[in-house]
Design a protein around this motif. Structure first.
Motif, PDB file in Angstrom:
ATOM      1  N   MET A 188       0.870  -1.097   0.045  1.00 57.82           N
ATOM      2  CA  MET A 188      -0.075  -0.047   0.054  1.00 57.82           C
ATOM      3  C   MET A 188       0.789   1.305   0.015  1.00 57.82           C
ATOM      4  SD  MET A 188      -3.058  -0.908  -0.511  1.00 57.82           S
ATOM      5  CE  MET A 188      -3.780   0.860  -0.202  1.00 57.82           C
ATOM      6  N   SER A 189       2.108   1.263   0.708  1.00 58.89           N
ATOM      7  CA  SER A 189       2.829   2.147   0.620  1.00 58.89           C
ATOM      8  C   SER A 189       3.453   2.539  -0.904  1.00 58.89           C
ATOM      9  CB  SER A 189       4.003   2.203   1.815  1.00 58.89           C
ATOM     10  OG  SER A 189       4.911   1.215   1.296  1.00 58.89           O
ATOM     11  N   LEU A 190       3.351   1.704  -1.715  1.00 62.89           N
ATOM     12  CA  LEU A 190       3.893   2.076  -2.959  1.00 62.89           C
ATOM     13  C   LEU A 190       2.990   1.791  -3.924  1.00 62.89           C
ATOM     14  CD1 LEU A 190       7.535   0.132  -2.685  1.00 62.89           C
ATOM     15  CD2 LEU A 190       7.228   2.611  -2.801  1.00 62.89           C
ATOM     16  N   ILE A 191       1.633   1.614  -3.619  1.00 57.73           N
ATOM     17  CA  ILE A 191       0.475   1.331  -4.722  1.00 57.73           C
ATOM     18  C   ILE A 191       0.845   2.523  -5.838  1.00 57.73           C
ATOM     19  CG2 ILE A 191      -1.216   2.436  -3.454  1.00 57.73           C
ATOM     20  CD1 ILE A 191      -2.996   0.411  -4.375  1.00 57.73           C
ATOM     21  N   ALA A 192       0.900   3.658  -5.468  1.00 55.50           N
ATOM     22  CA  ALA A 192       1.058   4.608  -6.584  1.00 55.50           C
ATOM     23  C   ALA A 192       2.165   4.396  -7.713  1.00 55.50           C
ATOM     24  CB  ALA A 192       1.478   6.187  -6.041  1.00 55.50           C
ATOM     25  N   VAL A 193       3.200   3.750  -7.239  1.00 57.57           N
ATOM     26  CA  VAL A 193       4.125   3.394  -8.207  1.00 57.57           C
ATOM     27  C   VAL A 193       3.401   2.229  -9.280  1.00 57.57           C
ATOM     28  CG1 VAL A 193       6.404   2.236  -8.675  1.00 57.57           C
ATOM     29  CG2 VAL A 193       6.268   3.739  -6.812  1.00 57.57           C
TER      30      VAL A 193
END
Length: 509
Positions: A188-193
């Protein structure tokens, strides 16, 4: 043995879709094997539905065979391998329908069987597709293609987060809880990537450049950047910002490819793509997308807090029609934004009530048509999937082609949605930590402000309400008298104790 079973399913499917030379593409989502076809006429729909493990078929932009969650991920690789093997072993001539395999024209109107109803459902789906292939809906489909590949990770991390929360509440395994939290939160902390990567891939850009631009959003150093007089915060804008940033990167990249000299393209195009898109993301998109994301969260909270029962009734009742029109795809970024903000989406448990109404309606159809053995067999085989939230076999094989039961199924969904929404209005809010599952499969993903037990109880109450309301509405209002008599006396072979006329006409719609 499991591999043999999956291989057998793939082997049974392949000849029924025209063989390897009729396949142009193979993919799968959470529940469906999606196949691109050269010649749609070569597909044997009725035989496919009879294959063990096949829950139904749906025709959209691709030909979709519903296998159910879990099974589809195992059958697809076997199907791909089988296609590759057969193409390598014996290059076949271009497929063409032969007189022996062509469907024989019926000498008389066919009986109203499950196969006929499924064909009607497929025809209705194809007609809707043709009428509704508008730019807006095609765009929404592309948006869905960005987020659907993320669903397995959302489910896995959501269940792990729920397990970690349960252990924390019980005070058990204190050394394991932080590890589970780290495992669940990493994605979830890198879902934007990942959203950025998939966005660039979907819109024809270089995926890694889309991911690179989207990664700016989650980089801790953005806290030192000021936009619109305010310091940015890592993650501001979330998945919406990542989607917009990656889409912008695709446009910049394509512009560069057209105008940058070929000798310099390999150096200048990626540099300009990341630089221009990155600056616009930092000094515009992050702030604007952050405001939109915050507004979505506030709107969802306000909607359920002030008019939860009515909102649940509308959302639960309209979700099946939204699915039929393809407009439900617009909700995927909203769900993901809510999960990113608060850890769960409050909308999904309400929308899942549509499936409960569908299951209740199917039970009523089963009881109201005691002489239609074909349709009752279809319902019995599709109900287990329906309980787990896979509704396509019941929708396209039963309720939609029958007409009225589709409407009464929506009524059941509205009742279940109103039940869940009422508790939100009373201050007991909960949601799903992931998107994708529905029905009983959503239980492990529930989370709420009042604890897991309360969330499970309310969701179960909503399902029960949807089942009962869908059943009652369909049982009492789902059939006209002529429709009921026609379906009951013509769907199966004549009963020896109750002879049927041989020339009974098919049900008119």
């Amino acid at each position: 043995m499991a591999t043999d079973k999956n291989r057998a399913t793939a082997s049974a499917i392949l000849p029924l879709v025209g063989g390897p030379d009729n396949i142009t593409s193979i993919a799968h989502c959470m529940t469906r094997l999606r196949i691109g076809l050269r010649d749609r006429a070569l597909v044997q729909d009725a035989a496919l539905r009879a294959v063990p493990g096949v829950l139904g078929v749906v025709e959209d932009d691709t030909y979709q065979i519903v296998l159910g969650p879990g099974a589809v991920a195992r059958v697809t690789p076997e199907f791909e391998a089988l296609v590759a093997e057969e193409r390598t072993a014996t290059p076949s001539p271009s497929p063409s329908p032969s007189p022996a395999s062509a469907p024989a024209p019926a000498a008389a109107p066919p009986p109203v069987t499950a196969g006929e109803l499924a064909d009607r459902g497929a025809a209705l789906k194809a007609a809707r597709k043709e009428r509704n292939a508008t730019p807006v809906k095609l765009f929404l489909r592309r948006i869905a293609n960005i987020f659907v590949p993320l669903i397995p990770a959302l489910i896995g991390c959501g269940i792990i987060a729920g397990l970690g929360g349960l252990l924390a509440n019980l005070g058990a395994l204190p050394t394991v809880v932080p590890a589970l939290a780290a495992i669940a939160s990493g994605f979830m902390s890198l879902i934007a990537v990942f959203v950025g990567y998939n966005t660039a891939k979907e819109f024809g850009g270089t995926p890694i450049l889309g991911g690179a631009v989207a990664s700016i959003i989650v980089f801790p150093g953005v806290a030192k950047v000021t936009a619109f007089g305010l310091a940015l915060s890592p993650g501001q804008g979330g998945v919406l910002g990542a989607l917009c940033a990656a889409f912008l990167a695709v446009r910049v990249e394509k512009w560069c490819h057209r105008r940058v000299p070929e000798a310099l393209d390999v150096l200048l195009t990626p540099t300009l793509t990341v630089l221009v898109s990155g600056l616009i993301t930092l000094f515009g998109l992050m702030f604007l997308a952050g405001e939109v994301s915050a507004a979505i969260g506030r709107c969802a909270d306000w909607l359920l807090a002030t008019g939860g029962a009515f909102a649940g009734l509308v959302l639960g009742g309209l979700f099946l029609p939204l699915v039929m029109l393809g407009l439900h795809q617009a909700l995927i970024p909203i769900h993901t934004t809510l999960i990113e903000q608060s850890g769960h989406t409050v909308l999904l448990p309400i929308l899942a009530m549509a499936g409960a109404g569908q299951v209740g309606a199917a039970f009523a159809v089963y009881l109201r048509l005691p002489h239609n053995g074909s349709l009752r067999t279809t319902i019995k085989s599709a109900l287990p999937a329906g309980f787990l939230g896979v509704g396509e076999p019941l929708i396209y094989g039963v309720s939609l082609p029958l007409g009225r039961p589709f409407v009464t199924a929506c009524a059941g969904g509205a009742a279940g949605g109103a039940f869940v929404g009422l508790f939100s209005q009373l201050g007991v809010t909960f949601g799903s930590t992931a998107i994708g599952p529905s029905g009983w499969a959503l239980f492990p993903l529930l989370d709420g402000t009042s604890g897991l037990g309360t969330a499970v109880a309310i969701y179960a109450g909503g399902l029960l309400t949807g089942y009962l309301a869908g059943f009652a509405a369909t049982y009492f209002f789902g059939f006209t008298k002529p429709m009921l008599a026609e379906l009951n006396r013509s769907a199966t072979a004549p009963d020896p104790t109750s002879p049927q006329p041989a020339d009974t006409p098919a049900l008119s719609r």
